[in-house]
Structure formats: C-alpha cells, structure tokens
Design a protein around this motif. Sequence first.
Motif, short mmCIF file in Angstrom:
data_model
loop_
_atom_site.label_atom_id
_atom_site.label_comp_id
_atom_site.label_asym_id
_atom_site.label_seq_id
_atom_site.Cartn_x
_atom_site.Cartn_y
_atom_site.Cartn_z
N TYR A 66 0.87 -1.18 0.00
CA TYR A 66 0.00 0.00 0.00
C TYR A 66 0.91 1.23 0.00
O TYR A 66 1.89 1.27 0.75
N GLY A 67 0.58 2.22 -0.79
CA GLY A 67 1.39 3.43 -0.85
C GLY A 67 0.68 4.59 -0.18
O GLY A 67 -0.46 4.92 -0.51
N TYR A 68 1.34 5.19 0.81
CA TYR A 68 0.76 6.33 1.53
C TYR A 68 1.69 7.53 1.40
O TYR A 68 2.90 7.41 1.59
N GLN A 69 1.09 8.68 1.13
CA GLN A 69 1.88 9.89 1.03
C GLN A 69 1.92 10.60 2.37
O GLN A 69 0.89 10.79 3.03
N LEU A 70 3.12 11.01 2.78
CA LEU A 70 3.33 11.78 4.01
C LEU A 70 3.19 13.27 3.72
O LEU A 70 3.36 13.69 2.56
N ASP A 71 2.93 14.05 4.77
CA ASP A 71 2.70 15.48 4.53
C ASP A 71 3.97 16.25 4.15
O ASP A 71 3.90 17.42 3.76
N SER A 94 15.75 3.42 -2.25
CA SER A 94 15.84 4.33 -3.38
C SER A 94 15.36 3.63 -4.63
O SER A 94 15.71 2.47 -4.87
N ASP A 95 14.57 4.33 -5.43
CA ASP A 95 14.09 3.83 -6.72
C ASP A 95 13.49 2.42 -6.63
O ASP A 95 13.70 1.59 -7.51
N ALA A 96 12.75 2.17 -5.55
CA ALA A 96 12.10 0.86 -5.40
C ALA A 96 10.94 0.73 -6.38
O ALA A 96 10.54 -0.37 -6.74
N LYS A 97 10.40 1.87 -6.80
CA LYS A 97 9.26 1.88 -7.73
C LYS A 97 9.45 3.02 -8.72
O LYS A 97 9.90 4.09 -8.34
N PRO A 98 9.08 2.80 -9.99
CA PRO A 98 9.11 3.94 -10.91
C PRO A 98 8.20 5.05 -10.40
O PRO A 98 7.15 4.78 -9.80
N GLY A 99 8.61 6.29 -10.58
CA GLY A 99 7.77 7.41 -10.18
C GLY A 99 8.00 7.88 -8.76
O GLY A 99 7.51 8.94 -8.37
N ILE A 100 8.70 7.07 -7.96
CA ILE A 100 8.97 7.46 -6.56
C ILE A 100 10.46 7.23 -6.29
O ILE A 100 10.92 6.09 -6.28
N SER A 101 11.20 8.32 -6.07
CA SER A 101 12.66 8.18 -5.98
C SER A 101 13.10 7.58 -4.64
O SER A 101 14.09 6.88 -4.58
N SER A 102 12.36 7.86 -3.58
CA SER A 102 12.72 7.22 -2.32
C SER A 102 11.47 7.00 -1.47
O SER A 102 10.54 7.81 -1.49
N ASN A 103 11.48 5.87 -0.79
CA ASN A 103 10.36 5.59 0.11
C ASN A 103 10.86 4.89 1.36
O ASN A 103 12.01 4.43 1.43
N LEU A 104 9.97 4.85 2.32
CA LEU A 104 10.27 4.18 3.59
C LEU A 104 9.31 3.01 3.69
O LEU A 104 8.09 3.18 3.66
N GLU A 105 9.88 1.82 3.77
CA GLU A 105 9.04 0.62 3.82
C GLU A 105 8.84 0.19 5.27
O GLU A 105 9.80 0.05 6.01
N ILE A 106 7.59 -0.01 5.65
CA ILE A 106 7.28 -0.49 7.00
C ILE A 106 6.21 -1.56 6.93
O ILE A 106 5.53 -1.70 5.90
N LYS A 107 6.06 -2.29 8.00
CA LYS A 107 5.04 -3.33 8.08
C LYS A 107 4.08 -2.97 9.20
O LYS A 107 4.52 -2.59 10.29
N ASP A 108 2.77 -3.07 8.94
CA ASP A 108 1.83 -2.82 10.03
C ASP A 108 1.66 -4.10 10.85
O ASP A 108 2.09 -5.18 10.42
N PRO A 109 1.04 -4.03 12.04
CA PRO A 109 0.94 -5.24 12.88
C PRO A 109 0.11 -6.36 12.26
O PRO A 109 0.21 -7.52 12.68
N ALA A 110 -0.69 -6.03 11.25
CA ALA A 110 -1.46 -7.07 10.55
C ALA A 110 -0.60 -7.80 9.53
O ALA A 110 -0.97 -8.87 9.05
N GLY A 111 0.56 -7.22 9.19
CA GLY A 111 1.45 -7.84 8.22
C GLY A 111 1.45 -7.18 6.85
O GLY A 111 2.16 -7.61 5.94
N ASN A 112 0.65 -6.14 6.67
CA ASN A 112 0.66 -5.40 5.40
C ASN A 112 1.97 -4.63 5.26
O ASN A 112 2.48 -4.08 6.24
N ILE A 113 2.46 -4.57 4.04
CA ILE A 113 3.66 -3.77 3.78
C ILE A 113 3.23 -2.41 3.22
O ILE A 113 2.45 -2.34 2.27
N LEU A 114 3.72 -1.35 3.87
CA LEU A 114 3.39 0.00 3.45
C LEU A 114 4.62 0.69 2.89
O LEU A 114 5.72 0.50 3.39
N GLU A 115 4.41 1.48 1.86
CA GLU A 115 5.47 2.32 1.32
C GLU A 115 5.08 3.77 1.59
O GLU A 115 4.07 4.25 1.08
N LEU A 116 5.86 4.43 2.45
CA LEU A 116 5.61 5.83 2.77
C LEU A 116 6.52 6.69 1.91
O LEU A 116 7.70 6.39 1.77
N PHE A 117 5.97 7.74 1.35
CA PHE A 117 6.80 8.61 0.51
C PHE A 117 6.31 10.04 0.65
O PHE A 117 5.18 10.29 1.12
#
Length: 294
Positions: A66-71, A94-117
């Motif tokens: 899931y991709g979430y944008q930070l403020d 860095s460059d884990a996905k086209p269109g996003i040069s850097s993101n922070l990958e985290i896992k929520d307690p349910a096990g979903n992987i989130l990409e914060l950018f």
Amino acid sequence: MSNVKVFRLAYADFNVINAERMVEYYTNVMGYRISEEQRGVTYLSNGLDHHNIVITPAETKAVRRYGYQLDGKLSLEEVQKQLHVQGIASTLKSDAKPGISSNLEIKDPAGNILELFTEMEQPAVGFGTSGIVPLKLGHIAFYAKNFKETINFYRDALGFNFTDKIGESFANFLTCNSDHHVLNIVASNETRLHHIAFQLKDASHQYASSDVLTKNNIPVLWGPSRHTAGHNIATYHHDPDKNVVELFIDLDVFIPELGIFEPRPWHEELPLKPQIWESLSAWGTEFEMDLASV
Ligand SMILES: [Fe+2]
C-alpha cells in the motif's frame, strides 16, 4: 504519538493471478490510463499521479504493497527516526518503484507492507475517455489479524483519526484526511483485502457505472444502497481476480476540529458524531452478497 502524518492513500499494488485481464479491466472498464509498464508490472493512473494502481503478476492474489503519502513536514530520515523511537522498524529505499525516488518501507501489525513517501512524479496522463473513470482511489478495507494493534498503529504512528465502528469489532473506520474513512479495518484471524473503493462524481455517474459493468458482464453484487457509517451510497462488484471493488458517492466529510461530520440532510442526528453502528445499510436494503463476510 509522533509527528509523522500520512494524508492520503496514494496507491494499491496488487499481486494478481490474471494480469492481462486485470489490466484490461482497469483500462477498459475502470477507465484508468497506463503510465508505465516495466518488467511485466503495469502502472495505472487516475489522471495525475504516476500510479494509483499497480498490477504485478503473481501466483496468488494479494495486495503486495500500500502506498501512503506523508505530509512532507519531516524528511524520510526524520520519519524513520520517529518510528524507531516507537519500536517500528523501517527500511529506506531508493528507486524501489518507478515514479517514486525514495520511500520508507514499513510493516503494520497485521502484516501489510506500506510504502511511505513524500513525493511522486505526476506525469498527468489524464483521465480515460471511456469506462467508469472514477474521481479517485478512496479507501481500502482489509481483514486484519492483531486488529487492535493495527488500529493503534495507524492512529498513533501514522496520524490517522478514528471515526466510526460497525459493531464492537467488525468494521473500524480511520481517516488521514477529511474523508470519513481512508481505511476500514475488519477483525479477523487472517490479513487480506476486504474491498478497495473508488469515488465517483454523483448519482448519475453511479448509475452509468453499473451500466458499464453490466455491458462488461460484471454483475453488481450489492447496492446501490446508503451505508450507515460514512453514509456513502455504494455498489460492489468483483474485478477479474475476484477482489471486491466498491464504487461510491456521498461519503461523509469529517471535521476533526469539531469531532463531527459535515451536516447532511440524510443524517440520523445533528450534529453527527463518530459512533458505533449496528447495521450496514441506512436504507435497510439487503442483498444476496453478505458484505460482512466477503
Ligand atoms: Fe468501503
């Protein structure tokens, strides 16, 4: 609590079984445009962003990321530090996905992987000219193990507000902006998608969307009916991978400063405050598909 603030759900990256049919569905039926294809992965846009839906071929279906944008008030390094203080591990990429040069990958307690950018390329591929053409990706509902911890995680670590519930533990609605919900977390012993939802313009758009689905041999499984929590008028159908997809209008607008929803003529009480609802449909309509267990 932290100063980390997510303000929108930007994309869902699907692992799909029927990749060709899913891309055909998102382009021809949903009216999304392809912004990029790379190594078999298709990036689809809802007009402005590089991607709002990602189709990744796989052997089993799931939401990959899931991709979430930070403020943007904190750098990704600062966000990483604040999460670390709360015991939340993250990986800066860095460059884990086209269109996003850097993101922070985290896992929520349910096990979903989130990409914060903080920033995504916005090639503005425009809106489709046929098909449903939603206004935006609105929300995600998912079944979650560790659901209490998961709710606390989104609220305390990422800055979400709690809005409504249906039942004590069935559906838990959280928002990171003024939409009634951006997330709906459903208690379960497994973590998987419940449904993905797209916002439409108005009632005529919603009727037209059901006509588009019918022309493409996709039955409407539930709705149209007005929900209790959120008051959205919703219809539900299956995409080719049998994920449940909601199309909605009229979602309540949350005013966090007042702790109420913007008043609407169809509200049961004024002012309308977050509460626990008992049923799913404000109109009392029932449909063959049981939304409580899709
Ligand atoms: Fe929904």
